[in-house]
Enzyme design. Structure first.
Site, mmCIF file in Angstrom:
data_model
loop_
_atom_site.group_PDB
_atom_site.id
_atom_site.type_symbol
_atom_site.label_atom_id
_atom_site.label_comp_id
_atom_site.label_asym_id
_atom_site.label_seq_id
_atom_site.Cartn_x
_atom_site.Cartn_y
_atom_site.Cartn_z
ATOM 1 N N PRO A 25 19.256 21.913 81.625
ATOM 2 C CA PRO A 25 18.583 21.294 82.868
ATOM 3 C C PRO A 25 19.309 20.574 83.845
ATOM 4 C CG PRO A 25 18.699 20.084 80.590
ATOM 5 C CD PRO A 25 19.369 21.520 80.421
ATOM 6 N N ALA A 60 15.313 17.302 84.855
ATOM 7 C CA ALA A 60 14.689 15.951 84.188
ATOM 8 C C ALA A 60 13.306 15.926 85.138
ATOM 9 C CB ALA A 60 15.640 14.849 84.370
ATOM 10 N N GLN A 113 11.809 19.415 80.846
ATOM 11 C CA GLN A 113 12.404 18.467 80.151
ATOM 12 C C GLN A 113 11.857 16.951 81.004
ATOM 13 O OE1 GLN A 113 16.531 16.681 81.692
ATOM 14 N NE2 GLN A 113 17.215 17.171 79.691
ATOM 15 N N HIS A 199 14.324 14.435 76.902
ATOM 16 C CA HIS A 199 15.468 13.886 77.041
ATOM 17 C C HIS A 199 15.905 12.563 76.680
ATOM 18 C CE1 HIS A 199 19.306 13.476 79.320
ATOM 19 N NE2 HIS A 199 18.798 13.672 80.769
ATOM 20 N N ALA A 201 19.176 11.722 75.933
ATOM 21 C CA ALA A 201 20.455 11.819 76.046
ATOM 22 C C ALA A 201 21.157 11.084 77.294
ATOM 23 C CB ALA A 201 20.925 13.497 76.295
ATOM 24 N N HIS A 202 22.100 10.857 77.555
ATOM 25 C CA HIS A 202 22.964 10.784 78.933
ATOM 26 C C HIS A 202 22.690 9.255 79.388
ATOM 27 C CE1 HIS A 202 23.022 15.317 79.706
ATOM 28 N NE2 HIS A 202 23.639 14.941 78.562
ATOM 29 N N TYR A 204 19.948 7.433 79.164
ATOM 30 C CA TYR A 204 18.368 7.038 79.705
ATOM 31 C C TYR A 204 17.922 6.376 78.691
ATOM 32 C CZ TYR A 204 19.772 9.869 83.795
ATOM 33 O OH TYR A 204 20.529 10.448 84.742
ATOM 34 N N ARG A 251 17.101 16.567 73.257
ATOM 35 C CA ARG A 251 18.602 16.668 73.602
ATOM 36 C C ARG A 251 19.325 15.194 73.412
ATOM 37 N NH1 ARG A 251 21.418 18.344 79.339
ATOM 38 N NH2 ARG A 251 23.309 19.095 78.173
ATOM 39 N N GLY A 338 30.568 22.726 79.617
ATOM 40 C CA GLY A 338 32.219 23.211 79.732
ATOM 41 C C GLY A 338 31.941 24.661 79.162
#
Ligand SMILES: Cc1cc2nc3c(=O)[nH]c(=O)nc-3n(C[C@H](O)[C@H](O)[C@H](O)COP(=O)(O)O)c2cc1C
Length: 432
Positions: A25, A60, A113, A199, A201-202, A204, A251, A338
């Site tokens: 995403p 997203a 997502q 989503h 994750a990250h 949010y 995620r 990565g």
């Protein structure tokens, strides 16, 4: 079966895939500025990246005005005026239907997502035309009324705007959050998506509930591991009710590495906990109770993935840090962060993951599965055009190795961008 494990078929919940090279995403901030609906350029972009039996996860897609960040933090977004997409209005859903149809026409599969950004949603959305007829309480909400830390030391996202503290969601309001997710999921199903991804994750909204720095509640959604994971599990239940078994992915992103040192002490938008391992382990174990399509984990080394030149990007050369989650989760596991064609194949051979999601390489190589199949050089991405802007750096990347080479794009051999996966604690490969 082929020698390259990335090219072997796999069944992921209700989805049958021909290969394991997934498009991660990626927010590109190029939806229609006024309606937040996908445009014809967005359709072209996804269609270019579709492959037979290959899985694409959309950027997203926001579930409600309340959960939508207007990314005025970036100067180029202020100048260019693109926006992130939503999926709560009919216009937005119809735009997504075009995207889905285009991907299906090339025999690809596509997952939507879904995101509520929580405190990252800036108050400006309240002035936006798409929020005008909304009865949602604006501006942004979170687990607790704690503003995003100022500056970029914590986030590495260059946040340069004043951060308005969010409103803490009331306990009685949590069912409304689930209802907003359900509405968005119905719209996604209606648009024809093969599945949806939560989503979580990250940094949010769901992540804001998981972590202590953003969740200081004393009700049934705060405090213990069970309570901090409650919203995550309630939303998953809601989404599966709409989509059915095997059509919901999740995620999560435990930890983030510092881009300079590689130490796991950076944060996604200031979200952190002194018991991060315990809360993410609890969350991952709990996912076994659901009929999910997959769990997507973001490797913490992605914190090193901000370099302009892939050759100097530490993130491609650091070890995997989340191998232990394999033993906690019984379902299909997808890794992101990565990966290069060679390290992704190694990660699958080593049984660290079942599938690999590629982000940046998919931006500049629309035909990434083919490049991997043939071992071709990769087109190097231009970070300056990742977020917002015109079709440049969006739909104009050549769709084959030969055309990219002929057009004079900078190319890089797969072996030059991270060929081996170092063991934990091992010194990463030196840059060439
Ligand atoms: C331009 C850009 C936008 C992104 N937007 C999202 C997003 O909307 N949702 C998400 O879960 N991850 C997002 N990510 C993270 C990617 O899914 C992926 O984890 C990250 O790029 C690392 O993978 P890579 O090393 O293959 O690029 C984004 C990454 C990039 C580069």
């Amino acid at each position: 079966m082929t020698d390259n494990p990335l090219l072997n078929p796999v069944t992921v919940g209700a989805l049958t895939l021909r290969h394991r090279i997934v498009m991660a995403p990626m927010t590109r901030i190029r939806a229609d500025r006024d309606t937040l609906a996908p445009t014809t350029d967005n359709t072209t972009y996804y269609s270019q990246r579709a492959s037979e039996g290959g899985l694409i996860i959309t950027e997203a897609v926001h579930i409600s005005p309340e959960g939508t960040p207007i990314w005025t933090i970036y100067q180029n977004v202020r100048d260019d005026g693109g926006q992130v997409p939503g999926i709560w209005t009919d216009t937005q859903r119809d735009g997504w239907r075009e995207v889905v149809n285009a991907v299906h026409a090339r025999k690809g599969l596509i997952v939507c997502q879904l995101l509520h950004a929580g405190r990252i949603a800036q108050p400006e959305i309240g002035d936006h035309p798409v929020a005008a007829n909304s009865d949602l309480p604006l501006p942004s909400v979170s687990a607790s009324a704690i503003a995003l830390p100022q500056g970029d030391e914590d986030s590495h996202y260059g946040w340069d705007q004043p951060n308005t503290p969010p409103r803490a969601l009331a306990t009685a309001e949590m069912h409304r959050i689930c209802a907003d997710y359900a509405h968005a999921a119905h719209m996604a199903k209606d648009a024809g998506f093969d599945a949806i991804e939560l989503h979580a994750a990250h940094g949010y909204l769901i992540d804001q509930f998981l972590n202590k720095s953003t969740n200081q509640r004393d009700d049934m959604y705060g405090g213990s591991l069970e309570n901090r994971c409650r919203l995550l599990f309630e939303v998953i239940t809601t989404l599966i009710d709409v989509m059915g078994k095997g059509r919901v992915g999740v995620r999560l992103s435990p930890y983030l590495n510092d881009p300079e040192t590689g130490a796991p002490n950076a944060t996604y938008f200031g979200v952190q906990s002194d018991d991060a391992e315990a809360v993410y382990s609890h969350a991952v174990r709990g996912l076994n109770d659901f009929d999910l399509a997959y769990l997507l984990l973001t490797e913490p080394r992605v914190g090193g993935g901000l370099a302009t030149d892939p050759k100097s990007d530490q993130g491609f050369r650091h070890p995997l840090a989340l191998r232990h989650y394999r033993t906690l989760y019984n379902g299909m596991l997808m890794g992101a962060g990565g990966f290069t064609p060679l390290t992704a194949a190694t990660a699958i051979t080593q049984n660290a993951y079942d599938l690999i999601a590629f982000g940046r390489w998919f931006i500049s190589n629309p035909d990434l599965p083919d490049r991997i199949r043939h071992g071709h050089d990769l087109t190097v991405y231009d970070r300056a055009t990742f977020y917002s802007g015109s079709t440049a750096g969006y739909t104009d990347y050549p769709e084959s190795h030969d055309s990219a080479k002929a057009a004079g794009y900078r190319m890089i051999a797969v072996a030059d961008v991270g060929a081996s996966l170092p063991k934990a604690g091992q010194t990463p490969e030196k840059f060439k």
